[in-house]
Design an enzyme around this catalytic site. Structure first.
Site, PDB file in Angstrom:
ATOM      1  NE  ARG A  34       9.458  -4.743  10.913  1.00  0.00           N
ATOM      2  CZ  ARG A  34       8.743  -3.692  10.537  1.00  0.00           C
ATOM      3  NH1 ARG A  34       7.407  -3.745  10.609  1.00  0.00           N
ATOM      4  NH2 ARG A  34       9.319  -2.594  10.082  1.00  0.00           N
ATOM      5  CG  HIS A  39      -0.130   0.131   2.527  1.00  0.00           C
ATOM      6  ND1 HIS A  39       0.577  -0.932   3.062  1.00  0.00           N
ATOM      7  CD2 HIS A  39       0.074   1.174   3.384  1.00  0.00           C
ATOM      8  CE1 HIS A  39       1.165  -0.560   4.179  1.00  0.00           C
ATOM      9  NE2 HIS A  39       0.891   0.721   4.400  1.00  0.00           N
ATOM     10  CG  ASP A  59       1.862   5.128   4.710  1.00  0.00           C
ATOM     11  OD1 ASP A  59       1.205   4.068   4.740  1.00  0.00           O
ATOM     12  OD2 ASP A  59       2.984   5.266   5.223  1.00  0.00           O
ATOM     13  CG  HIS A 118       5.182   0.981   2.734  1.00  0.00           C
ATOM     14  ND1 HIS A 118       4.577   2.086   2.163  1.00  0.00           N
ATOM     15  CD2 HIS A 118       4.699   0.924   4.005  1.00  0.00           C
ATOM     16  CE1 HIS A 118       3.778   2.666   3.039  1.00  0.00           C
ATOM     17  NE2 HIS A 118       3.820   1.967   4.163  1.00  0.00           N
TER      18      HIS A 118
END
Length: 330
Positions: free
Chosen positions: A270, A203, A205, A260
């Site tokens: 993570r 996607h 941002d 990303h």
């Protein structure tokens, strides 16, 4: 929300081949005189860069990370007291309203702390004020860094006044948000499996810029201009900056928002913390006249409110700016 295990509740995507780490990620030292030119070059070529000497205290970073991990370590029934995310609060596996899912759980908050009280009260109980204090210190540091970066962008583009971008962040009506993502360790199906589970699908941002900090676990990948994907080496002491859709429009396509995604790590969890710089809802988003130089606008003017509404039910991978592009007459 169901307490079933991830594999019982959703069908996940395992279509992300291994990529190699890229050592060529643009690096910007905010303390150096060439920072503004390096930022402009990085935004034009990658839409992405790493910053060091950012001024955010490592103690504030570590304390918030510790508090976040304490939250995500709680039983699911306790975490769900902060949800469901609509859009703010705790979410698990389901991302947005477009049907996307990922190997992720998250906490989405306003950067205006007054709006977070119900969520924090429900999930953090007696620890609420401590979490609020740690969160506030972290966000103050990141907000200051964001303003510095945005002002350097304007200087590098020779735009006056230099706060043309940062004033949108500092506006009391700024629609900025803060997100903490937790990607549990996700073992592969078998020893020879060369595919990874999607933690957060590809996607861009929608905001102006995003300021990302993660722990020392790999998973973040960005797409280059040729469509290939590279893995970003983790660096727990630095910040990564993404160009967002709104900045792409304001620079008339000179800066490009970066696609990303995150793949789940097979052995370690993570944690990422992202500050999304959003303009006020009523702010008109259009190319800045000083950057046009006689060129036509590539985009129709829209308000941030209109853009948020248009993407509300979209899929992550959609080209969400496509609805606002001007089609050249044939």
């Amino acid at each position: 929300m169901s307490s079933k295990s991830p594999t019982e509740q959703y069908t996940y995507v395992r279509n992300c081949k291994q990529t190699t780490f890229c050592s060529g990620i643009p690096l910007v030292d905010l303390s150096k005189p060439d920072a503004k030119s390096l930022i402009v070059n990085a935004c034009e070529e990658f839409g992405f860069f790493k910053v060091i000497n950012h001024g955010v205290p490592m103690e504030a970073i570590s304390m918030l990370e510790s508090e976040a991990m304490n939250f995500f370590s709680m039983p699911i029934i306790e975490k769900q007291k902060a949800g469901p995310a609509n859009p703010f609060g705790y979410g698990n596996k389901s991302i947005g309203r477009g049907g996307d899912v990922g190997w992720v759980e998250f906490l989405l908050l306003k950067t205006n702390q007054e709006h977070n009280s119900p969520t924090l009260s429900s999930a953090f109980g007696q620890n609420r004020e401590n979490f609020r204090s740690v969160l506030n210190e972290y966000m103050c540091g990141v907000r200051k860094m964001a303003c510095e970066i945005l002002d350097l962008m304007a200087e590098g583009l020779n735009i006056q006044p230099k706060n043309v971008f940062s004033k949108l962040l500092m506006d009391k009506e700024s629609d900025s948000i803060f997100r903490v993502n937790h990607y549990p360790a996700c073992p592969k199906k078998n020893h020879n499996d060369d595919e990874n589970m999607i933690g957060f699908g590809e996607h861009t941002d929608p905001q102006i810029i995003s300021l990302l900090r993660s722990n020392n676990t790999s998973g973040l990948q960005i797409s280059l201009r040729d469509g290939s994907w590279i893995s970003v080496p983790p660096d727990h002491s630095s910040f990564f900056i993404n160009v967002g859709d709104s900045l792409q429009v304001m620079t008339n396509g000179r800066f490009r928002s970066v696609r990303h995604r995150v793949v789940a790590n097979g052995s370690k969890s993570r944690l990422s913390m992202i500050y999304f710089v959003g303009p006020p809802l009523s702010e008109k988003i259009a190319p800045l006249p000083s950057l046009m130089k006689g060129n036509e606008s590539l985009y129709k003017e829209f308000t941030w409110f209109e853009y948020k509404n248009s993407i509300y039910g979209s899929r992550l991978a959609d080209n969400r700016l496509g609805h606002f592009e001007r089609i050249a007459a044939s």
